[in-house]
Design a protein around this motif. Structure first.
Motif, PDB file in Angstrom:
ATOM      1  N   GLU A 137      -6.296  -1.388   6.503  1.00  0.00           N
ATOM      2  CA  GLU A 137      -6.091  -0.651   7.746  1.00  0.00           C
ATOM      3  C   GLU A 137      -6.639  -1.419   8.948  1.00  0.00           C
ATOM      4  OE1 GLU A 137      -7.448   3.384   7.087  1.00  0.00           O
ATOM      5  OE2 GLU A 137      -5.719   3.798   5.787  1.00  0.00           O
ATOM      6  N   LYS A 138      -7.785  -2.088   8.782  1.00  0.00           N
ATOM      7  CA  LYS A 138      -8.314  -2.920   9.874  1.00  0.00           C
ATOM      8  C   LYS A 138      -7.343  -4.038  10.241  1.00  0.00           C
ATOM      9  CE  LYS A 138     -13.180  -2.309   8.719  1.00  0.00           C
ATOM     10  NZ  LYS A 138     -14.343  -2.952   8.086  1.00  0.00           N
ATOM     11  N   LEU A 139      -6.593  -4.511   9.257  1.00  0.00           N
ATOM     12  CA  LEU A 139      -5.623  -5.575   9.479  1.00  0.00           C
ATOM     13  C   LEU A 139      -4.329  -5.056  10.112  1.00  0.00           C
ATOM     14  CD1 LEU A 139      -6.109  -7.514   6.129  1.00  0.00           C
ATOM     15  CD2 LEU A 139      -6.859  -8.240   8.412  1.00  0.00           C
ATOM     16  N   GLY A 140      -4.239  -3.753  10.317  1.00  0.00           N
ATOM     17  CA  GLY A 140      -3.050  -3.170  10.924  1.00  0.00           C
ATOM     18  C   GLY A 140      -1.961  -2.807   9.935  1.00  0.00           C
ATOM     19  N   MET A 141      -2.289  -2.861   8.649  1.00  0.00           N
ATOM     20  CA  MET A 141      -1.306  -2.490   7.636  1.00  0.00           C
ATOM     21  C   MET A 141      -1.230  -0.965   7.553  1.00  0.00           C
ATOM     22  SD  MET A 141      -2.252  -5.348   4.723  1.00  0.00           S
ATOM     23  CE  MET A 141      -0.667  -5.364   3.896  1.00  0.00           C
ATOM     24  N   ARG A 142      -0.061  -0.476   7.223  1.00  0.00           N
ATOM     25  CA  ARG A 142       0.134   0.970   7.109  1.00  0.00           C
ATOM     26  C   ARG A 142       0.246   1.362   5.642  1.00  0.00           C
ATOM     27  NH1 ARG A 142       4.114  -0.551   9.256  1.00  0.00           N
ATOM     28  NH2 ARG A 142       5.730  -1.164   7.852  1.00  0.00           N
ATOM     29  N   ARG A 143      -0.295   2.523   5.327  1.00  0.00           N
ATOM     30  CA  ARG A 143      -0.157   3.046   3.969  1.00  0.00           C
ATOM     31  C   ARG A 143       1.262   3.565   3.820  1.00  0.00           C
ATOM     32  NH1 ARG A 143      -4.384   7.439   2.388  1.00  0.00           N
ATOM     33  NH2 ARG A 143      -5.732   5.657   2.821  1.00  0.00           N
ATOM     34  N   GLU A 144       2.010   2.945   2.925  1.00  0.00           N
ATOM     35  CA  GLU A 144       3.394   3.346   2.710  1.00  0.00           C
ATOM     36  C   GLU A 144       3.579   4.174   1.446  1.00  0.00           C
ATOM     37  OE1 GLU A 144       5.986   0.013   5.010  1.00  0.00           O
ATOM     38  OE2 GLU A 144       5.905  -0.144   2.836  1.00  0.00           O
ATOM     39  N   GLN A 145       2.640   4.066   0.558  1.00  0.00           N
ATOM     40  CA  GLN A 145       2.795   4.800  -0.689  1.00  0.00           C
ATOM     41  C   GLN A 145       1.450   5.283  -1.185  1.00  0.00           C
ATOM     42  OE1 GLN A 145       2.241   3.141  -4.130  1.00  0.00           O
ATOM     43  NE2 GLN A 145       3.198   4.694  -5.361  1.00  0.00           N
ATOM     44  N   HIS A 146       1.414   6.537  -1.566  1.00  0.00           N
ATOM     45  CA  HIS A 146       0.267   7.114  -2.259  1.00  0.00           C
ATOM     46  C   HIS A 146       0.817   7.599  -3.592  1.00  0.00           C
ATOM     47  CE1 HIS A 146      -3.304  10.176  -2.272  1.00  0.00           C
ATOM     48  NE2 HIS A 146      -3.053   9.690  -3.471  1.00  0.00           N
ATOM     49  N   GLY A 147       0.611   6.789  -4.608  1.00  0.00           N
ATOM     50  CA  GLY A 147       1.095   7.133  -5.936  1.00  0.00           C
ATOM     51  C   GLY A 147       0.114   8.073  -6.621  1.00  0.00           C
ATOM     52  N   ILE A 148       0.573   9.238  -6.961  1.00  0.00           N
ATOM     53  CA  ILE A 148      -0.271  10.220  -7.634  1.00  0.00           C
ATOM     54  C   ILE A 148      -0.387   9.847  -9.111  1.00  0.00           C
ATOM     55  CG2 ILE A 148      -0.582  12.674  -8.171  1.00  0.00           C
ATOM     56  CD1 ILE A 148      -0.698  11.944  -5.143  1.00  0.00           C
ATOM     57  N   ARG A 149      -1.613   9.549  -9.525  1.00  0.00           N
ATOM     58  CA  ARG A 149      -1.913   9.147 -10.899  1.00  0.00           C
ATOM     59  C   ARG A 149      -0.915   8.131 -11.442  1.00  0.00           C
ATOM     60  NH1 ARG A 149      -3.347  15.108 -12.786  1.00  0.00           N
ATOM     61  NH2 ARG A 149      -1.094  15.101 -12.807  1.00  0.00           N
ATOM     62  N   ASP A 150      -0.621   7.133 -10.615  1.00  0.00           N
ATOM     63  CA  ASP A 150       0.323   6.088 -11.017  1.00  0.00           C
ATOM     64  C   ASP A 150      -0.363   4.845 -11.553  1.00  0.00           C
ATOM     65  OD1 ASP A 150      -0.756   5.076  -8.667  1.00  0.00           O
ATOM     66  OD2 ASP A 150       1.150   4.349  -7.893  1.00  0.00           O
ATOM     67  N   SER A 151      -1.695   4.822 -11.527  1.00  0.00           N
ATOM     68  CA  SER A 151      -2.446   3.624 -11.897  1.00  0.00           C
ATOM     69  C   SER A 151      -3.419   3.942 -13.029  1.00  0.00           C
ATOM     70  CB  SER A 151      -3.232   3.120 -10.679  1.00  0.00           C
ATOM     71  OG  SER A 151      -2.371   2.851  -9.609  1.00  0.00           O
ATOM     72  N   TRP A 152      -3.380   3.123 -14.058  1.00  0.00           N
ATOM     73  CA  TRP A 152      -4.271   3.339 -15.199  1.00  0.00           C
ATOM     74  C   TRP A 152      -5.580   2.596 -14.987  1.00  0.00           C
ATOM     75  CZ3 TRP A 152      -5.304   6.462 -18.921  1.00  0.00           C
ATOM     76  CH2 TRP A 152      -6.188   6.078 -19.923  1.00  0.00           C
ATOM     77  N   HIS A 153      -6.688   3.315 -15.143  1.00  0.00           N
ATOM     78  CA  HIS A 153      -8.028   2.738 -15.047  1.00  0.00           C
ATOM     79  C   HIS A 153      -8.705   2.997 -16.387  1.00  0.00           C
ATOM     80  CE1 HIS A 153     -12.181   2.118 -13.761  1.00  0.00           C
ATOM     81  NE2 HIS A 153     -11.703   1.558 -12.654  1.00  0.00           N
ATOM     82  N   ALA A 154      -9.243   1.958 -17.003  1.00  0.00           N
ATOM     83  CA  ALA A 154      -9.783   2.061 -18.356  1.00  0.00           C
ATOM     84  C   ALA A 154     -10.884   3.106 -18.493  1.00  0.00           C
ATOM     85  CB  ALA A 154     -10.300   0.697 -18.813  1.00  0.00           C
ATOM     86  N   GLU A 155     -11.703   3.302 -17.463  1.00  0.00           N
ATOM     87  CA  GLU A 155     -12.798   4.270 -17.553  1.00  0.00           C
ATOM     88  C   GLU A 155     -12.452   5.626 -16.958  1.00  0.00           C
ATOM     89  OE1 GLU A 155     -16.015   2.278 -15.622  1.00  0.00           O
ATOM     90  OE2 GLU A 155     -15.986   0.634 -17.071  1.00  0.00           O
ATOM     91  N   ARG A 156     -11.543   5.657 -15.996  1.00  0.00           N
ATOM     92  CA  ARG A 156     -11.232   6.902 -15.284  1.00  0.00           C
ATOM     93  C   ARG A 156      -9.913   7.532 -15.689  1.00  0.00           C
ATOM     94  NH1 ARG A 156     -13.125   5.134  -9.199  1.00  0.00           N
ATOM     95  NH2 ARG A 156     -15.054   4.165  -9.865  1.00  0.00           N
ATOM     96  N   GLY A 157      -9.124   6.817 -16.485  1.00  0.00           N
ATOM     97  CA  GLY A 157      -7.813   7.330 -16.868  1.00  0.00           C
ATOM     98  C   GLY A 157      -6.806   7.123 -15.746  1.00  0.00           C
TER      99      GLY A 157
END
Length: 193
Positions: A154-174
């Motif tokens: 965001e400091k670089l001026g990039m915009r959030r284009e996607q918020h993936g709901i539970r789209d990413s697997w994390h080994a400790e958090r699921g």
């Protein structure tokens, strides 16, 4: 090698980006597999030899612009910029979508966090992508819980284009949320004026 005409080393705020060497990669590996670092990476633990080989082989790839971030003689991070085709209609084989997009990534040694280095190297990568490689769009992504990383985007001026709901697997958090950010060349240039 990276792309013809791209010179190394190159400045990134108070840092200097240099092409990887075996010695620099060994210094990266001193902190790369620490839990504070791997907590936010897709590839958690890396094999030492495979890590070195991937980074050193990337030097010959004209679409790979990975580098090591130095503060003086100290290794403080790694950066990656990879160029890809954008989505485009393939019946135009040499269309403007060829090599029109880039992705960026950065990792900072936890001992050097909080000094603005990620923002400095991110800005240097965007400048390289837009001003020298001539890409149309740059993207970056992170786990949504990685607040420090998305704040840099965001400091670089990039915009959030996607918020993936539970789209990413994390080994400790699921399954956890992920963010994708982007910026266009004309948006970057407008920020620079």
């Amino acid at each position: 090698m990276t792309s013809p005409g791209i010179t190394w080393p190159r400045p990134a705020g108070p840092l200097e980006l240099r092409l990887p060497t075996t010695e620099a990669l060994d210094r990266v590996l001193a902190w790369r597999n620490l839990p504070d670092v791997t907590n936010w990476l897709i590839r958690t633990q890396v094999d030492t030899e495979a890590f070195r080989r991937t980074w050193l082989d990337g030097i010959a790839d004209p679409d790979d612009h990975s580098a090591i971030a130095f503060l003086g003689d100290e290794v403080v991070g790694t950066v990656s910029l990879w160029r890809t085709d954008a989505m485009g209609q393939s019946h135009v084989p040499e269309g403007p979508w060829r090599n029109a997009q880039a992705g960026i990534g950065y990792t900072i040694d936890p001992a050097h966090a909080g000094h603005g280095y990620a923002t400095a190297v991110g800005g240097a990568l965007l400048s390289l992508a837009f001003d020298e490689l001539g890409v149309h769009r740059v993207t970056a992504g992170c786990f949504a819980d990685n607040i420090a990383s998305w704040r840099v985007m965001e400091k670089l001026g990039m915009r959030r284009e996607q918020h993936g709901i539970r789209d990413s697997w994390h080994a400790e958090r699921g399954w956890i949320d992920g963010f994708t950010y982007a910026i266009l060349a004309d948006e970057w240039r407008a920020q620079q004026s």
